[in-house]
Design a protein around this motif. Sequence first.
Motif, PDB file in Angstrom:
ATOM      1  N   CYS A   1       5.133  -2.240  -5.613  1.00 40.71           N
ATOM      2  CA  CYS A   1       3.866  -2.659  -5.011  1.00 40.71           C
ATOM      3  C   CYS A   1       3.520  -4.081  -5.446  1.00 40.71           C
ATOM      4  O   CYS A   1       3.197  -4.944  -4.611  1.00 40.71           O
ATOM      5  N   ILE A   2       3.591  -4.350  -6.729  1.00 42.14           N
ATOM      6  CA  ILE A   2       3.267  -5.682  -7.265  1.00 42.14           C
ATOM      7  C   ILE A   2       4.219  -6.735  -6.713  1.00 42.14           C
ATOM      8  O   ILE A   2       3.800  -7.837  -6.334  1.00 42.14           O
ATOM      9  N   ASN A   3       5.507  -6.400  -6.630  1.00 41.94           N
ATOM     10  CA  ASN A   3       6.498  -7.346  -6.093  1.00 41.94           C
ATOM     11  C   ASN A   3       6.189  -7.709  -4.643  1.00 41.94           C
ATOM     12  O   ASN A   3       6.332  -8.869  -4.233  1.00 41.94           O
ATOM     13  N   ALA A   4       5.775  -6.709  -3.853  1.00 43.43           N
ATOM     14  CA  ALA A   4       5.448  -6.961  -2.447  1.00 43.43           C
ATOM     15  C   ALA A   4       4.221  -7.867  -2.337  1.00 43.43           C
ATOM     16  O   ALA A   4       4.184  -8.789  -1.516  1.00 43.43           O
ATOM     17  N   ILE A   5       3.223  -7.618  -3.187  1.00 43.06           N
ATOM     18  CA  ILE A   5       2.012  -8.447  -3.155  1.00 43.06           C
ATOM     19  C   ILE A   5       2.335  -9.889  -3.552  1.00 43.06           C
ATOM     20  O   ILE A   5       1.798 -10.843  -2.965  1.00 43.06           O
ATOM     21  N   LYS A   6       3.222 -10.052  -4.518  1.00 42.21           N
ATOM     22  CA  LYS A   6       3.623 -11.405  -4.923  1.00 42.21           C
ATOM     23  C   LYS A   6       4.191 -12.180  -3.737  1.00 42.21           C
ATOM     24  O   LYS A   6       3.953 -13.375  -3.588  1.00 42.21           O
TER      25      LYS A   6
ATOM     26  N   ILE B   1       0.843  -1.203   0.000  1.00 41.35           N
ATOM     27  CA  ILE B   1       0.000   0.000   0.000  1.00 41.35           C
ATOM     28  C   ILE B   1       0.875   1.250   0.000  1.00 41.35           C
ATOM     29  O   ILE B   1       0.588   2.228  -0.698  1.00 41.35           O
ATOM     30  N   LEU B   2       1.957   1.200   0.768  1.00 43.21           N
ATOM     31  CA  LEU B   2       2.913   2.315   0.780  1.00 43.21           C
ATOM     32  C   LEU B   2       3.472   2.558  -0.617  1.00 43.21           C
ATOM     33  O   LEU B   2       3.511   3.700  -1.091  1.00 43.21           O
ATOM     34  N   TYR B   3       3.888   1.482  -1.289  1.00 45.01           N
ATOM     35  CA  TYR B   3       4.470   1.639  -2.626  1.00 45.01           C
ATOM     36  C   TYR B   3       3.435   2.159  -3.621  1.00 45.01           C
ATOM     37  O   TYR B   3       3.767   2.955  -4.506  1.00 45.01           O
ATOM     38  N   SER B   4       2.190   1.735  -3.454  1.00 44.56           N
ATOM     39  CA  SER B   4       1.134   2.247  -4.330  1.00 44.56           C
ATOM     40  C   SER B   4       0.958   3.741  -4.131  1.00 44.56           C
ATOM     41  O   SER B   4       0.899   4.511  -5.096  1.00 44.56           O
ATOM     42  N   ASP B   5       0.883   4.170  -2.876  1.00 48.45           N
ATOM     43  CA  ASP B   5       0.714   5.595  -2.578  1.00 48.45           C
ATOM     44  C   ASP B   5       1.898   6.428  -3.053  1.00 48.45           C
ATOM     45  O   ASP B   5       1.748   7.595  -3.403  1.00 48.45           O
ATOM     46  N   ASN B   6       3.088   5.802  -3.021  1.00 43.23           N
ATOM     47  CA  ASN B   6       4.312   6.503  -3.413  1.00 43.23           C
ATOM     48  C   ASN B   6       4.583   6.386  -4.913  1.00 43.23           C
ATOM     49  O   ASN B   6       5.679   6.680  -5.389  1.00 43.23           O
ATOM     50  N   ASN B   7       3.562   5.930  -5.660  1.00 46.68           N
ATOM     51  CA  ASN B   7       3.658   5.808  -7.121  1.00 46.68           C
ATOM     52  C   ASN B   7       4.823   4.924  -7.552  1.00 46.68           C
ATOM     53  O   ASN B   7       5.584   5.246  -8.459  1.00 46.68           O
TER      54      ASN B   7
ATOM     55  N   GLU C   1      -2.875  -1.731  -9.750  1.00 49.00           N
ATOM     56  CA  GLU C   1      -1.503  -1.375 -10.124  1.00 49.00           C
ATOM     57  C   GLU C   1      -1.205  -1.790 -11.569  1.00 49.00           C
ATOM     58  O   GLU C   1      -0.510  -1.075 -12.290  1.00 49.00           O
ATOM     59  N   ARG C   2      -1.737  -2.934 -11.990  1.00 53.62           N
ATOM     60  CA  ARG C   2      -1.551  -3.365 -13.387  1.00 53.62           C
ATOM     61  C   ARG C   2      -2.220  -2.384 -14.350  1.00 53.62           C
ATOM     62  O   ARG C   2      -1.659  -2.028 -15.377  1.00 53.62           O
ATOM     63  N   PHE C   3      -3.422  -1.956 -13.992  1.00 51.27           N
ATOM     64  CA  PHE C   3      -4.095  -0.960 -14.831  1.00 51.27           C
ATOM     65  C   PHE C   3      -3.313   0.355 -14.856  1.00 51.27           C
ATOM     66  O   PHE C   3      -3.199   1.003 -15.893  1.00 51.27           O
ATOM     67  N   LYS C   4      -2.768   0.753 -13.714  1.00 52.69           N
ATOM     68  CA  LYS C   4      -2.044   2.024 -13.618  1.00 52.69           C
ATOM     69  C   LYS C   4      -0.825   2.061 -14.542  1.00 52.69           C
ATOM     70  O   LYS C   4      -0.482   3.110 -15.101  1.00 52.69           O
ATOM     71  N   ILE C   5      -0.167   0.901 -14.713  1.00 53.46           N
ATOM     72  CA  ILE C   5       1.020   0.875 -15.585  1.00 53.46           C
ATOM     73  C   ILE C   5       0.666   0.478 -17.014  1.00 53.46           C
ATOM     74  O   ILE C   5       1.548   0.276 -17.852  1.00 53.46           O
ATOM     75  N   GLY C   6      -0.632   0.342 -17.311  1.00 52.67           N
ATOM     76  CA  GLY C   6      -1.061   0.050 -18.675  1.00 52.67           C
ATOM     77  C   GLY C   6      -1.003  -1.412 -19.055  1.00 52.67           C
ATOM     78  O   GLY C   6      -1.135  -1.760 -20.233  1.00 52.67           O
ATOM     79  N   ASP C   7      -0.819  -2.294 -18.068  1.00 52.27           N
ATOM     80  CA  ASP C   7      -0.757  -3.734 -18.340  1.00 52.27           C
ATOM     81  C   ASP C   7      -2.171  -4.306 -18.258  1.00 52.27           C
ATOM     82  O   ASP C   7      -2.523  -5.023 -17.312  1.00 52.27           O
ATOM     83  N   LYS C   8      -2.973  -4.001 -19.249  1.00 52.50           N
ATOM     84  CA  LYS C   8      -4.402  -4.338 -19.208  1.00 52.50           C
ATOM     85  C   LYS C   8      -4.639  -5.845 -19.236  1.00 52.50           C
ATOM     86  O   LYS C   8      -5.557  -6.349 -18.574  1.00 52.50           O
ATOM     87  N   GLU C   9      -3.808  -6.554 -19.973  1.00 53.97           N
ATOM     88  CA  GLU C   9      -4.010  -8.005 -20.102  1.00 53.97           C
ATOM     89  C   GLU C   9      -3.899  -8.695 -18.748  1.00 53.97           C
ATOM     90  O   GLU C   9      -4.770  -9.478 -18.355  1.00 53.97           O
TER      91      GLU C   9
ATOM     92  N   LEU D   1      -7.563   8.732  -7.058  1.00 51.25           N
ATOM     93  CA  LEU D   1      -7.156   7.942  -8.217  1.00 51.25           C
ATOM     94  C   LEU D   1      -8.063   8.241  -9.419  1.00 51.25           C
ATOM     95  O   LEU D   1      -7.573   8.437 -10.542  1.00 51.25           O
ATOM     96  N   ILE D   2      -9.370   8.295  -9.170  1.00 46.07           N
ATOM     97  CA  ILE D   2     -10.328   8.595 -10.242  1.00 46.07           C
ATOM     98  C   ILE D   2     -10.057   9.980 -10.813  1.00 46.07           C
ATOM     99  O   ILE D   2     -10.037  10.186 -12.041  1.00 46.07           O
ATOM    100  N   SER D   3      -9.832  10.948  -9.921  1.00 43.90           N
ATOM    101  CA  SER D   3      -9.576  12.324 -10.351  1.00 43.90           C
ATOM    102  C   SER D   3      -8.348  12.405 -11.259  1.00 43.90           C
ATOM    103  O   SER D   3      -8.378  13.052 -12.311  1.00 43.90           O
ATOM    104  N   LYS D   4      -7.274  11.723 -10.865  1.00 48.80           N
ATOM    105  CA  LYS D   4      -6.039  11.756 -11.663  1.00 48.80           C
ATOM    106  C   LYS D   4      -6.251  11.113 -13.033  1.00 48.80           C
ATOM    107  O   LYS D   4      -5.744  11.597 -14.046  1.00 48.80           O
ATOM    108  N   GLN D   5      -6.990  10.003 -13.056  1.00 49.93           N
ATOM    109  CA  GLN D   5      -7.233   9.308 -14.323  1.00 49.93           C
ATOM    110  C   GLN D   5      -8.096  10.159 -15.259  1.00 49.93           C
ATOM    111  O   GLN D   5      -7.844  10.237 -16.459  1.00 49.93           O
ATOM    112  N   TYR D   6      -9.108  10.808 -14.696  1.00 47.33           N
ATOM    113  CA  TYR D   6      -9.955  11.690 -15.505  1.00 47.33           C
ATOM    114  C   TYR D   6      -9.168  12.895 -16.021  1.00 47.33           C
ATOM    115  O   TYR D   6      -9.370  13.349 -17.149  1.00 47.33           O
TER     116      TYR D   6
END
Length: 370
Positions: A234-239, A223-229, A263-271, A336-341
């Motif tokens: 973040c993904i590595n920690a969750i793994k 969560i810290l890594y997510s907040d810190n962009n 986090e996958r969506f944030k980096i554009g890894d939609k698949e 997050l929604i605000s930034k994406q919009y």
Amino acid sequence: MGKIAPEVVASTLNELHVAIRQCDINAAKKLLKKSKESLKHMKEDDKVVIYYQLLESRYKMMLFKNKGEGLPPNDWKVKKHELQGLNIDNLIDYYFYLYEAEYMSYQKNYERAIGLLKIAEKKLANIDSDIEAAEFYMKTASLYVTIHQSAVSLGYINEAINIYSQHNDYKRSLATSYVIKATNYRHLKDFVKSEEYSHAAIKIAKELKDDFYEAMQYYNISILYSDNNKPQECINAIKKAVRCKEWRESVYYINSIYMIVRERFKIGDKENAMYYYKKGQVELKFRSNPIYEAKMNIIYDLYCKEVNESIDKIRDDIRYLEEKGDLDGVSDLSLLISKQYEKGENYKEALEFANKAIEVKEKMRRLEGD
């Protein structure tokens, strides 16, 4: 078989309480079973029965918080009116308010929880135990960090850390205190200090050789890594968290899936995001969690649909989270929604959700006990 003296059962309950405080789950399980059996053969004593009921509810809360076992709704057994007219000693009277406050916090009834903690704090003055004080400070700090009142939370958690650091048999409580301190620093955007205390908690978890507790700490630092962009960290920690079988079988697993999806969506890894989104839908069918179902839907709608197609549904889900008391989640997601919009040049909608984040943060800061 003769009747068991209440003092004998009370002694076992005292042992149970220590086991719960130290989060010694195996010992607590055995002592709870022993206490329950002893009560069947005990001479009548309302005070000991009340004590047992308090500890049984506290035991379930411990399993929920430390092992991800589901906590049944409305499971708080002891009601204040049941204590009227009984010769309740100071400790049991104090426990009633402390434990009910923790349960109200779990139910996201924060004003009620704060009010109960204020009563518990007054009653704590009649109890001469630094460990009891430390537990109170930690639980109070945990509540205040949840509603982003960091100055208050840090004051209490520093007191808890000062006590727990002097007791080797309360390392888990010390680690939990470090997590609360790390969360406060995360809210204050001091990511360096937040990471420092997060790693201190991970270190203790490794020393305890508790795989589930270690997984929980990796989830916390994600969560810290997510907040810190830092989405990849973040993904590595969750793994690391989801490697733990016990974690995957717990109610917290959906939290991890949600974090990976966003986090996958944030980096554009939609698949890969969609792969985990579908995995999340399966998990939600198996283990219902309306809060995380709403969060998953918000992320999906935000990244997979056009604004005009999805904004009403997103508004509805944000409103649902707010009604359920997940104010932290509303604040986080609204930003997050605000930034994406804003990225998509949907400035009016971006401003709407930026304002929602500000509104909810102010709401949390104004919370006081009823």
